[in-house]
Enzyme design. Structure first.
Site, PDB file in Angstrom:
ATOM      1  N   CYS A   1     -19.309 -12.062 -19.064  1.00 15.22           N
ATOM      2  CA  CYS A   1     -20.623 -12.155 -19.702  1.00 15.22           C
ATOM      3  C   CYS A   1     -20.634 -13.232 -20.777  1.00 15.22           C
ATOM      4  CB  CYS A   1     -20.971 -10.785 -20.303  1.00 15.22           C
ATOM      5  SG  CYS A   1     -22.710 -10.552 -20.625  1.00 15.22           S
TER       6      CYS A   1
ATOM      7  N   GLY B   1       0.787  -1.226   0.000  1.00 17.08           N
ATOM      8  CA  GLY B   1       0.000   0.000   0.000  1.00 17.08           C
ATOM      9  C   GLY B   1       0.820   1.278   0.000  1.00 17.08           C
TER      10      GLY B   1
ATOM     11  N   CYS C   1     -23.372  -6.570 -18.565  1.00 17.36           N
ATOM     12  CA  CYS C   1     -22.157  -6.718 -17.742  1.00 17.36           C
ATOM     13  C   CYS C   1     -21.052  -5.846 -18.304  1.00 17.36           C
ATOM     14  CB  CYS C   1     -21.645  -8.157 -17.795  1.00 17.36           C
ATOM     15  SG  CYS C   1     -22.678  -9.346 -16.984  1.00 17.36           S
TER      16      CYS C   1
ATOM     17  N   CYS D   1     -26.592 -11.987 -20.348  1.00 21.37           N
ATOM     18  CA  CYS D   1     -26.332 -13.255 -19.672  1.00 21.37           C
ATOM     19  C   CYS D   1     -27.227 -13.470 -18.460  1.00 21.37           C
ATOM     20  CB  CYS D   1     -24.872 -13.319 -19.240  1.00 21.37           C
ATOM     21  SG  CYS D   1     -24.509 -12.287 -17.790  1.00 21.37           S
TER      22      CYS D   1
ATOM     23  N   CYS E   1     -28.325  -8.301 -16.262  1.00 27.92           N
ATOM     24  CA  CYS E   1     -27.645  -8.184 -17.561  1.00 27.92           C
ATOM     25  C   CYS E   1     -28.569  -8.701 -18.647  1.00 27.92           C
ATOM     26  CB  CYS E   1     -26.346  -8.973 -17.560  1.00 27.92           C
ATOM     27  SG  CYS E   1     -25.552  -9.027 -19.178  1.00 27.92           S
TER      28      CYS E   1
END
Lengths: 294, 280, 224
Positions: free
Chosen positions: B269, B29, B263, B241, B238
């Site tokens: 997808c 980080g 998506c 899908c 979606c």
């Protein structure tokens, strides 16, 4: 690696248990069975010297402060009082001499030998600093509540509701309408800004607060209100205060002891009413006699 | 392919960047400065991500590049082709097949495995930049773990809007020590960074910073105890899908205000559609 | 029991602003205060009575001599004590009613007295009422009170502390006969409780009513 956490009233993070400072000198005429306040010194300094080029800002200055007492440093412009405050609070290193602070656990630390993180942590928790101009300390684009809550959040507080309640309680204590908690400080008057700064500083219950002309620049009626507020809060919370001011009346009202500075030297010090009612040094006599009384 | 170093960068540059990556992985980080090079595309187009990818690619790697979740946008296509030419590595659009995935603005929906590397393109590596402009100050704040200011910002958001108003590039605490900008991925993706089995690397070319989150590292989005972090997605399904769990893009399909949700992750997808068709 | 013994006190003011003029005021002054008794300071105006009073309280510094005070079971020399010790002595042992009320802005009369009474608002209220400060004034700051009313708030504050030693500087100066009698009564009660008192009373009658002994302060000849 865990985040260093803030634990108030116990060891100050980052400080090593160090050398113990000088013992209190024996007091003449004093019965050794009785101790004056009983406590040990909270902050003490001796032999402070500081020059800015050819200008002597501090010349062999000593000071000491016990828990819960208010010490006023009085003088005119150029006396060195603000320089002394900055040296005592660790912001400005002296050319010679040392400043010692005793932490809540009882260990003494040389303020100017402390690592920077430790000093910053000290300023965020056990210590406070009230600036003459509140705009130097407040965040003007953060709400009043955010300003008061910042030290709490810096100390690890993570409950929004609690932070907000505490902020509102403190606004009430400094006599700001709690409904103004979401207002920007830009909408506040000078006196309100100063009171907001005080709330923001005291919210973590510091043991020692440095104040630099807290009433400077405010209208007289506003000053009276602010002085009374400071007096009440300091007495109630048992905070030790080093108060720098050119206002002798404020010193008389707030401080038990005072030091008079001139040209970087302490010309007189002692009990506040004794120094003001029975000044010994010519400069002190001049200062006291110059005060206009209504 | 001759005339180019493997994956474009010279060996010295690769060495410098790899050293930086090692430091970054050692301090999760924390932003490490690096000597960002001139690349054959302007700053702001992913030069940081490209330099990181170029430094870690080996001949056996399989590379996937996505932009806003899609493999077929101009930038994704260009970058993929660039590495195909300069490194000769195999490329793919399938998340499961890739060993290195370079991404802008999304994490893949498909969970990653150990051994995979996710490279994020980062415009602004400093999470405190909007609150504190001075870099000297923010460096001190990171060094001393003084992050009160960021919580003040969250407090202000809750006061003003009732909730935290940051919807992407939502600041996170990495390994309980450093405050990090996860790049402009939607807040929805933040939970995927937490204890991910893959290695996550972040490159900011213009700002010249690299940082990293090693596998299985704790990554926590900032929150208050009584206002916990809540990732948001468009409530919808979606249209291709049928997924109700993935992050959706809203697509305008005509000029009568017609729209559909699909998506954002094209590979995810497509996999789901293929599975459904195979089942039928 | 001796509560306070001052001996050999000398004080000279040096006025630096007036070219360093010396003003001797006390030379060899002495006073002893015993529990349950009141000593009156007498002498012509300007002789140094107030100066002595303030020296006993520590507001004025003395150049020589001792001021022994019985504090927390031991005799301490207030003249040589450090500021914090003096503050402790004033808090617990030594009380003082000055001639003029130093007005603290904004604080109500009741709060001023209650602070001295260590928070006991009921006791503060009783004292104010006894000194004929009506209830309607309790919530007001004394800045707008008459001289007599301010002095009575001052008295209430002085007696509220319950100090074993109490110094009174012209306690009845601005008071009418009725309130004078109230003060006499309060002094007598204090004596009965064992308080040691010293007072400057310009009013002969009051002095005769409460004083058990007198100490006379004579003005010094001006030094050259």
């Amino acid at each position: 690696m865990a985040n260093p956490s803030f634990t108030p009233s116990t060891a100050t993070p980052g400080l090593d248990p160090g050398v113990h400072g000088p013992a209190s000198p024996a007091l003449e005429g004093l019965d050794p069975r009785v101790k004056p306040g009983g406590d040990e010194k909270l902050l003490w300094a001796e032999g402070l010297h500081l020059r800015f080029g050819p200008i002597t800002a501090l010349d062999d200055v000593a000071a000491e402060l016990w828990p819960g007492e208010v010490l006023a440093i009085v003088g005119e412009s150029g006396s060195g009082k603000t320089t002394l405050l900055n040296v005592l609070s660790g912001k400005l290193p002296p050319d010679a001499g040392a400043v010692w602070y005793r932490d809540p656990v009882g260990d003494a630390h040389d303020v100017h030998a402390m690592p920077a993180p430790a000093l910053r942590a000290l300023h965020r928790s056990d210590w406070g600093f009230v600036q003459q101009n509140p705009r130097d300390s407040l965040r003007m684009r953060v709400t009043a509540g955010g300003n008061v809550g910042e030290r709490l959040m810096a100390a690890g507080s993570r409950h929004y509701g609690t932070i907000r309640d505490t902020a509102m309680d403190w606004l009430r204590q400094v006599e700001i309408e709690p409904s103004r908690i979401d207002d920007m400080p830009t909408t506040f008057s000078g006196g309100m800004l100063q009171r907001l700064q005080i709330a923001r500083t005291l919210v973590t219950h510091p043991r020692l607060v440095f104040m630099d002309e807290p009433t400077g620049g405010l209208d007289v009626s506003v000053q009276a209100r602010l002085l009374d507020l400071i007096r009440t809060l300091v007495a109630r919370l048992g905070i030790a205060v080093v108060l720098v001011t050119h206002d002798i009346a404020a010193a008389r009202l707030l401080a038990g002891r005072m030091m008079v500075m001139q040209g970087g030297r302490v010309v007189e010090s002692g009990l506040t009413d004794q120094v003001l009612d029975d000044p010994q040094h010519p400069y002190t006599q001049l200062l006291v006699s110059s005060v206009l009384t209504a | 392919m001759t005339g180019y170093n493997f994956a474009y960068l010279d060996e010295q540059t690769k060495r410098m960047i790899r050293r930086t990556l090692l430091k970054a992985v050692a301090i999760p980080g924390h932003q490490i400065p690096f000597g960002s090079r001139e690349m054959p595309l302007p700053f702001g187009w992913g030069t940081g991500g490209i330099q990181v990818t170029a430094s870690i690619l080996g001949p056996d790697d399989v590379l996937k590049v996505i932009d806003q979740g899609a493999d077929d946008t101009t930038n994704a296509v260009s970058i993929r082709r660039f590495f195909a030419r300069t490194a000769g590595v195999r490329t793919t659009t399938r998340t499961a097949e890739a060993t290195v995935i370079q991404t802008r603005h999304r994490t893949p929906e498909t969970p990653l495995r150990e051994g995979q590397i996710l490279v994020y393109q980062v415009p602004q590596p400093e999470p405190l930049s909007r609150l504190e402009h001075r870099r000297a100050e923010t460096r001190q704040m990171h060094a001393l773990a003084e992050y009160g200011l960021m919580h003040v910002k969250l407090y202000e958001d809750i006061t003003r809007f009732g909730h935290v108003a940051t919807s992407y590039d939502f600041p996170v605490m990495v390994n309980g020590r450093y405050l990090m900008a996860p790049s402009p991925i939607p807040a929805f993706d933040n939970p995927k960074l937490d204890r991910n089995p893959a290695l996550q690397l972040f490159g900011a070319g213009r700002e010249k910073r690299i940082y990293a989150v090693p596998p299985y590292t704790e990554v926590r989005s900032l929150e208050f105890d009584d206002h916990p972090f809540q990732p948001r997605r468009a409530p919808g399904t979606c249209a291709l899908c049928g997924s109700q769990a993935s992050y959706l893009d809203e697509v305008v399909i005509d000029d009568q205000g017609g729209r559909m949700f699909v998506c954002s992750d094209t590979d995810y997808c497509a996999e789901r559609v293929a599975l459904r068709e195979a089942a039928e | 029991m001796i509560m306070l013994r001052a001996e050999g006190l000398g004080k000279t003011f040096t006025l630096h602003l007036q070219g360093g003029t010396s003003l001797p005021v006390l030379d060899g002054a002495a006073i002893t205060l015993e529990a349950g008794k009141c000593v009156a300071l007498t002498g012509p105006s300007g002789a140094g009575k107030s100066t002595l009073m303030r020296a006993l309280y520590g507001s004025y510094r003395v150049d020589r001599g001792r001021i022994l005070v019985r504090h927390a079971g031991a005799m301490l020399d207030l003249a040589a004590a450090d500021p914090r010790t003096i503050l402790a002595i004033r808090r617990d042992t030594l009380g003082y009613v000055s001639q003029f009320l130093r007005v603290v802005p904004r604080v109500p009369a009741l709060a001023i007295v209650a602070e001295a009474a260590r928070g006991r608002v009921d006791k503060a209220e009783q004292l104010l009422l006894r000194l004929n400060i009506p209830r309607r004034l309790h919530a007001l700051p004394p800045a707008t009170f008459s001289g007599g009313e301010q002095q009575r708030v001052n008295l209430a504050r002085g007696f509220a502390g319950g100090h074993p030693i109490l110094l009174l500087d012209e306690p009845t100066a601005s008071l009418d006969a009725a309130n004078r009698d109230v003060v006499i009564g309060m002094i007598r009660e204090a004596k009965a409780r064992g308080t040691a008192l010293a007072g400057i009373f310009h009013d002969r009658a009051v002095r005769d009513a409460v004083a058990d002994a007198t100490v006379t302060i004579e003005p010094l000849q001006d030094a050259a």
